[in-house]
Design an enzyme around this catalytic site. Structure first.
Site, short mmCIF file in Angstrom:
data_model
loop_
_atom_site.label_atom_id
_atom_site.label_comp_id
_atom_site.label_asym_id
_atom_site.label_seq_id
_atom_site.Cartn_x
_atom_site.Cartn_y
_atom_site.Cartn_z
N LYS A 1 18.56 -0.71 14.55
CA LYS A 1 17.52 -1.46 13.83
C LYS A 1 16.15 -1.01 14.31
O LYS A 1 15.79 -1.20 15.47
CB LYS A 1 17.65 -2.96 14.09
CG LYS A 1 16.77 -3.76 13.11
CD LYS A 1 16.60 -5.20 13.50
CE LYS A 1 15.40 -5.45 14.37
NZ LYS A 1 14.10 -5.10 13.76
N GLU B 1 14.31 -0.98 28.03
CA GLU B 1 13.01 -0.32 28.31
C GLU B 1 11.94 -1.28 27.83
O GLU B 1 11.80 -1.48 26.62
CB GLU B 1 12.92 1.01 27.56
CG GLU B 1 13.91 2.06 28.02
CD GLU B 1 13.71 2.48 29.46
OE1 GLU B 1 12.61 2.26 30.00
OE2 GLU B 1 14.66 2.99 30.06
N CYS C 1 3.54 2.12 25.66
CA CYS C 1 3.95 1.36 26.84
C CYS C 1 3.48 2.05 28.12
O CYS C 1 3.37 1.41 29.17
CB CYS C 1 5.47 1.21 26.85
SG CYS C 1 6.32 2.79 26.68
N GLU D 1 0.36 -7.75 29.72
CA GLU D 1 0.27 -6.57 28.85
C GLU D 1 -0.51 -6.91 27.57
O GLU D 1 -0.18 -7.85 26.87
CB GLU D 1 1.68 -6.11 28.46
CG GLU D 1 1.68 -4.80 27.71
CD GLU D 1 3.07 -4.38 27.24
OE1 GLU D 1 3.81 -5.24 26.73
OE2 GLU D 1 3.39 -3.19 27.36
P1 NDP Z 1 9.50 -6.53 20.48
O1 NDP Z 1 10.21 -6.87 21.72
O2 NDP Z 1 8.83 -7.60 19.72
O3 NDP Z 1 10.50 -5.84 19.44
C1 NDP Z 1 11.26 -4.68 19.74
C2 NDP Z 1 12.44 -4.61 18.79
O4 NDP Z 1 13.32 -5.71 19.05
C3 NDP Z 1 12.05 -4.72 17.32
O5 NDP Z 1 12.92 -3.94 16.55
C4 NDP Z 1 12.26 -6.19 17.06
O6 NDP Z 1 12.42 -6.46 15.71
C5 NDP Z 1 13.53 -6.44 17.85
N1 NDP Z 1 13.80 -7.82 18.23
C6 NDP Z 1 12.93 -8.86 18.33
N2 NDP Z 1 13.60 -9.99 18.70
C7 NDP Z 1 14.90 -9.65 18.84
C8 NDP Z 1 16.08 -10.36 19.22
N3 NDP Z 1 16.07 -11.66 19.53
N4 NDP Z 1 17.25 -9.69 19.27
C9 NDP Z 1 17.29 -8.37 19.00
N5 NDP Z 1 16.22 -7.64 18.61
C10 NDP Z 1 15.03 -8.27 18.55
O7 NDP Z 1 8.52 -5.35 20.86
P2 NDP Z 1 7.43 -4.68 19.95
O8 NDP Z 1 8.08 -4.10 18.74
O9 NDP Z 1 6.31 -5.65 19.79
O10 NDP Z 1 6.98 -3.44 20.86
C11 NDP Z 1 6.00 -3.53 21.81
C12 NDP Z 1 6.60 -3.70 23.18
O11 NDP Z 1 7.50 -2.65 23.45
C13 NDP Z 1 5.55 -3.62 24.28
O12 NDP Z 1 5.80 -4.63 25.23
C14 NDP Z 1 5.78 -2.25 24.89
O13 NDP Z 1 5.37 -2.13 26.22
C15 NDP Z 1 7.25 -2.12 24.74
N6 NDP Z 1 7.64 -0.71 24.80
C16 NDP Z 1 8.31 -0.25 25.89
C17 NDP Z 1 8.63 1.09 26.00
C18 NDP Z 1 9.40 1.63 27.17
O14 NDP Z 1 9.88 2.75 27.07
N7 NDP Z 1 9.54 0.90 28.26
C19 NDP Z 1 8.23 2.06 24.96
C20 NDP Z 1 7.54 1.45 23.86
C21 NDP Z 1 7.26 0.12 23.79
P3 NDP Z 1 11.18 -6.90 14.79
O15 NDP Z 1 10.04 -6.00 15.09
O16 NDP Z 1 11.71 -6.70 13.45
O17 NDP Z 1 10.91 -8.32 15.14
#
Ligand code: NDP
Length: 480
Positions: A173, A248, A282, A384
């Protein structure tokens, strides 16, 4: 209006509910396509397809699997311009950045793991004259891959490439906020001849479609990249089911600049590590620590260069800072700038929303913002923000800067600028982060382990680590 479809069992299909969600173009602040509002029924269909495909995909020779993944990479290269444009429209990032970072890295993810799986070796241990132990690795089954919106195709392929190369079938997803390049990718997979059911892409919101993937009893491994709060909730669901988990998560990364640094490199790269992709990476260094003797000069030069960055239409090749990904995210970033003011910070440049005249006048643009005068422990320096906002703080000693650097709950990456080799090693060892760059930033070698410490994540991706994650090890002991 264009509709995005799920990719299940080799076909592009509507969601079972027949419901769609609006997909926004952030640079214009308007809806431009529709995303399937998938739920657990779509995930169940995807898992059934992935289970059916597993035996033949995992049983195929690794060379055959690799050839298909290489074909997908070739098609990404062929469509580089179109994919970069789609990524820019969907996410708000400059198209020039998508062309040189997001899309080429997505293609090299596919190529690296196609070849990596061929060269993957398992271990053998000779136990004196008594026994031989060898490790037998087999793909875990159906893998669940969930990715965020900031580097959409890059982080999506970063997960699914090793899973597919290892012989898993996948239910994935992408973020509902940036689904377009994953949709285009599903078309490329069909064109490349990826067998039906091997990769299934379910679009929809996290708490519904994402949660259904995490909860599904027939998905034994979850690879997730996203925020720390979401990661915690995923772990709470998956851990009692004894799933393999790779998380991650977020970061609040220190960028440590010593007085003996290469001035021009440190300045120019710090500008990139602060504001690339609007600070929505990130790994961005959002807390800059500068050694006292060069602090005043660094702040002055950094602010001057920040003011020169062009905020503008992401499709304009001169633009360096595009739009933030959504209105909600822009409001969050602006609220943190307000918080910094309340905490006593001085906004040296930036701090406001930008209105770009013309087609982008309703877009979600924020000025690159530089803040000084804050303590390392205040909320602005602990939480963050994930936007074009950095703080700069002075320090006097190595011990002091290590204390500052390690003071947050995060531990993803750190950057160190010094020409003193011994100090570079000492500080690298002292910073509690999973990825340390010395005199560079975002330099990538796909063979190296990637991931965070503390609340920035659990497990490592990259290189053999990812192939190990998507396989299960069995030890076979043969008595001689
Ligand atoms: P989110 O945690 O909001 O979402 C990440 C993914 O998880 C999306 O596809 C989201 O769907 C999905 N998701 C949300 N809730 C659930 C759930 N309960 N169960 C399963 N999946 C779920 O992160 P963001 O998309 O806002 O991304 C930004 C964050 O990601 C920042 O904190 C950043 O630091 C981190 N990040 C970390 C990286 C790393 O390598 N450590 C690299 C890049 C980003 P939907 O968007 O459809 O709600």
């Amino acid at each position: 209006m264009e509709k995005i479809y799920n990719y299940i069992n080799g076909a592009l299909v509507e969601p079972v509910s027949a419901q769609y969600i609006d997909n926004y173009m952030p640079a214009e602040g308007r809806v431009y396509s529709l995303i399937p509002d998938s739920d657990k029924r779509d995930v169940a269909n995807a898992v059934t397809a992935a289970q059916a495909a597993f035996e033949s995909w995992s049983g195929m020779t690794v060379e055959h699997r690799a050839a298909i993944l290489q074909r997908v990479a070739d098609l990404i290269d062929r469509d580089l311009d179109a994919l970069a444009l789609a990524e820019s429209i969907d996410n708000g990032k400059p198209v020039s950045l998508a062309k040189v970072v997001d899309i080429p890295r997505a293609s090299s993810n596919m190529r690296f793991y196609a070849s990596g799986a061929i060269h993957f070796a398992s271990e053998t241990h000779i136990t004196g004259k008594e026994a031989v132990n060898y490790t037998l690795r087999a793909p875990v089954g159906v893998a669940g891959c969930i990715s965020p919106w900031n580097l959409p195709l890059y982080l999506f392929t970063w997960k699914i490439a090793p899973a597919l190369a290892a012989g898993c079938t996948v239910v994935a997803k992408p973020s509902e906020i940036t689904p377009m390049t994953a949709f285009l990718f599903s078309k490329l997979c069909i064109e490349a001849g990826l067998p039906a059911g091997v990769l299934n892409i379910v679009h929809g919101v996290g708490p519904k479609a994402g949660q259904a993937i995490v909860e599904h009893p027939d998905i034994p491994a979850i690879s997730f990249t996203g925020g720390t709060v979401t990661g915690r909730s995923i772990a709470a669901t998956a851990a009692p089911m004894f799933k393999k988990l790779s998380l991650e998560l977020g970061g609040k990364n220190p960028n440590i600049i010593f007085a003996d640094c290469d001035w021009e490199q440190a300045l120019a790269t710090s500008l990139q590590s602060s504001f690339s992709n609007q600070g929505e990476i990130c790994l961005c260094g959002s807390r800059i620590f500068v050694e006292k003797p060069i602090y005043e000069k660094f702040v002055a030069d950094f602010v001057k260069r920040t003011k020169e960055l062009t905020v503008g239409d992401p499709l304009d090749s001169n633009t360096r800072i595009g739009s933030l990904v959504s209105q909600a995210h822009m409001n969050k970033v602006l609220s943190y700038i307000d918080l910094a003011r309340q905490e006593g910070g001085a906004i040296l440049t930036g701090g406001k929303r930008v209105i770009i005249p013309g087609r982008c006048e309703s877009g979600y643009f924020v000025e690159p913002t530089v803040i000084t005068g804050l303590d390392h422990q205040c909320r602005t320096n602990q939480e963050e923000i994930f936007g074009p906002v950095v703080t700069i703080m002075p320090f006097e000693t190595e011990e002091e800067v290590l204390r500052y650097a390690n003071s947050t709950p995060y531990g993803l990456s750190a950057t160190i600028w010094t020409e003193n080799l011994k100090r570079a090693h000492r500080v690298a060892a002292g910073v509690k982060s999973g990825i340390i760059w010395v005199n560079c930033w975002l330099f990538r070698d796909l063979r190296t382990p990637f991931g965070g410490m503390k609340q920035s994540g659990v497990g490592r991706e990259g290189g053999w680590e990812a192939l190990r994650f998507f396989t299960e090890a069995k030890n076979v002991c043969i008595k001689l």
